[in-house]
Write a protein that holds these residues in place. Sequence first.
Motif, PDB file in Angstrom:
ATOM      1  N   GLY A 108     108.454 -37.914  35.083  1.00 40.86           N
ATOM      2  CA  GLY A 108     109.360 -36.894  35.179  1.00 40.86           C
ATOM      3  C   GLY A 108     109.984 -35.477  34.594  1.00 40.86           C
ATOM      4  O   GLY A 108     110.355 -34.772  34.320  1.00 40.86           O
ATOM      5  N   LEU A 109     108.537 -35.491  33.278  1.00 41.59           N
ATOM      6  CA  LEU A 109     108.349 -34.398  32.781  1.00 41.59           C
ATOM      7  C   LEU A 109     107.465 -33.498  32.409  1.00 41.59           C
ATOM      8  O   LEU A 109     106.714 -34.732  32.613  1.00 41.59           O
ATOM      9  N   GLN A 110     107.138 -32.265  32.430  1.00 38.56           N
ATOM     10  CA  GLN A 110     106.101 -32.435  31.940  1.00 38.56           C
ATOM     11  C   GLN A 110     105.715 -31.228  30.382  1.00 38.56           C
ATOM     12  O   GLN A 110     106.079 -31.850  29.249  1.00 38.56           O
ATOM     13  N   CYS A 111     106.474 -29.969  30.485  1.00 40.31           N
ATOM     14  CA  CYS A 111     106.416 -29.445  29.960  1.00 40.31           C
ATOM     15  C   CYS A 111     107.964 -29.475  28.890  1.00 40.31           C
ATOM     16  O   CYS A 111     108.355 -29.772  27.832  1.00 40.31           O
ATOM     17  N   GLY A 112     108.833 -29.887  29.859  1.00 35.04           N
ATOM     18  CA  GLY A 112     110.278 -30.568  28.741  1.00 35.04           C
ATOM     19  C   GLY A 112     111.526 -29.165  29.120  1.00 35.04           C
ATOM     20  O   GLY A 112     112.481 -29.830  28.493  1.00 35.04           O
ATOM     21  N   PHE A 113     111.352 -28.035  29.212  1.00 41.40           N
ATOM     22  CA  PHE A 113     112.502 -26.985  29.202  1.00 41.40           C
ATOM     23  C   PHE A 113     112.997 -27.358  30.375  1.00 41.40           C
ATOM     24  O   PHE A 113     114.475 -27.027  30.146  1.00 41.40           O
ATOM     25  N   CYS A 114     113.301 -27.951  31.254  1.00 40.90           N
ATOM     26  CA  CYS A 114     114.107 -28.463  32.459  1.00 40.90           C
ATOM     27  C   CYS A 114     114.696 -29.705  32.302  1.00 40.90           C
ATOM     28  O   CYS A 114     116.069 -30.119  32.607  1.00 40.90           O
ATOM     29  N   THR A 115     114.615 -30.208  31.010  1.00 44.36           N
ATOM     30  CA  THR A 115     114.666 -31.914  30.906  1.00 44.36           C
ATOM     31  C   THR A 115     115.995 -32.709  30.798  1.00 44.36           C
ATOM     32  O   THR A 115     116.642 -33.027  31.320  1.00 44.36           O
TER      33      THR A 115
ATOM     34  N   LEU B   3     116.422 -26.376  38.269  1.00 44.36           N
ATOM     35  CA  LEU B   3     114.745 -26.086  38.683  1.00 44.36           C
ATOM     36  C   LEU B   3     114.184 -26.277  38.006  1.00 44.36           C
ATOM     37  O   LEU B   3     114.234 -26.402  36.471  1.00 44.36           O
ATOM     38  N   CYS B   4     113.005 -27.127  38.214  1.00 47.77           N
ATOM     39  CA  CYS B   4     111.946 -27.434  37.237  1.00 47.77           C
ATOM     40  C   CYS B   4     110.744 -26.372  38.336  1.00 47.77           C
ATOM     41  O   CYS B   4     109.891 -26.193  39.155  1.00 47.77           O
ATOM     42  N   ARG B   5     110.305 -25.847  37.217  1.00 52.67           N
ATOM     43  CA  ARG B   5     108.323 -25.012  37.707  1.00 52.67           C
ATOM     44  C   ARG B   5     107.770 -25.722  37.008  1.00 52.67           C
ATOM     45  O   ARG B   5     106.498 -25.214  36.852  1.00 52.67           O
ATOM     46  N   CYS B   6     107.476 -27.117  36.411  1.00 50.58           N
ATOM     47  CA  CYS B   6     105.965 -28.344  36.072  1.00 50.58           C
ATOM     48  C   CYS B   6     105.488 -28.806  37.242  1.00 50.58           C
ATOM     49  O   CYS B   6     104.779 -29.096  37.337  1.00 50.58           O
ATOM     50  N   THR B   7     106.680 -29.158  37.729  1.00 50.74           N
ATOM     51  CA  THR B   7     106.286 -31.014  37.828  1.00 50.74           C
ATOM     52  C   THR B   7     106.320 -31.261  39.557  1.00 50.74           C
ATOM     53  O   THR B   7     106.046 -31.892  39.559  1.00 50.74           O
ATOM     54  N   GLY B   8     106.599 -30.536  40.228  1.00 51.24           N
ATOM     55  CA  GLY B   8     106.146 -30.418  41.900  1.00 51.24           C
ATOM     56  C   GLY B   8     107.714 -31.420  42.110  1.00 51.24           C
ATOM     57  O   GLY B   8     107.690 -31.869  43.109  1.00 51.24           O
TER      58      GLY B   8
HETATM   59  S1  FES Z   1     108.849 -30.322  33.134  1.00 60.57           S
HETATM   60 FE1  FES Z   1     108.335 -27.603  32.365  1.00 60.57          FE
HETATM   61  S2  FES Z   1     110.435 -26.709  33.521  1.00 60.57           S
HETATM   62 FE2  FES Z   1     110.672 -28.788  34.848  1.00 60.57          FE
END
Ligand code: FES
Length: 166
Positions: A97-104, A134-139
């Motif tokens: 459920g996360l990639q960069c984790g910024f939105c997490t 909003l999330c910029r990474c995961t789709g």
């Molecule tokens: S995991 Fe990168 S913005 Fe959501």
Amino acid sequence: MKTEITLTINGKQRKALVEPRQSLADLLREDMRLTATHLGCEHGVCGACTILLNGEPARACIALAITLDGSEVRTLEGLQDDPLMGVLKQSFHEEHGLQCGFCTPGMLISSHDLLQRKKGLDEEQIRVAMSGNLCRCTGYQGIVRSIKAAADKWAEKMTASEEVAS
Ligand code: FES
Ligand code: FES
């Protein structure tokens, strides 16, 4: 000129001296060192800064701290021992459920509120309810899967504890 306010933050009463235009997000991150509250758009759009304000999800970037004297604030740090948050974190880990984790952090606070309020959610309902984050990474696929998995696990846990109690 700074004004003194008192807030209950994660269950503890805290006093703070705030500038008239200081946001709650800046107060939490810079003065209280509660950096789980992330700052993205700073315009109330992305949901990265979502916290609980008097028990309701709110955007800390557009909440002026000076207006919140006497309020109760809960951040992700304050939900560390919460059982439902534990289930959500585990599901985000397992279901990618996360990639960069910024939105997490914002995703976790919003989905925690959602799962407390609603049961039996399907994927579409989760997507609609979470559309303010909003999330910029995961789709979003992994995020929706994570929340659905957590909802199912939480429902099972609740049913099991009701059976034990009866
Ligand atoms: S995991 Fe990168 S913005 Fe959501
Ligand atoms: S940083 Fe607050 S909504 Fe984007």
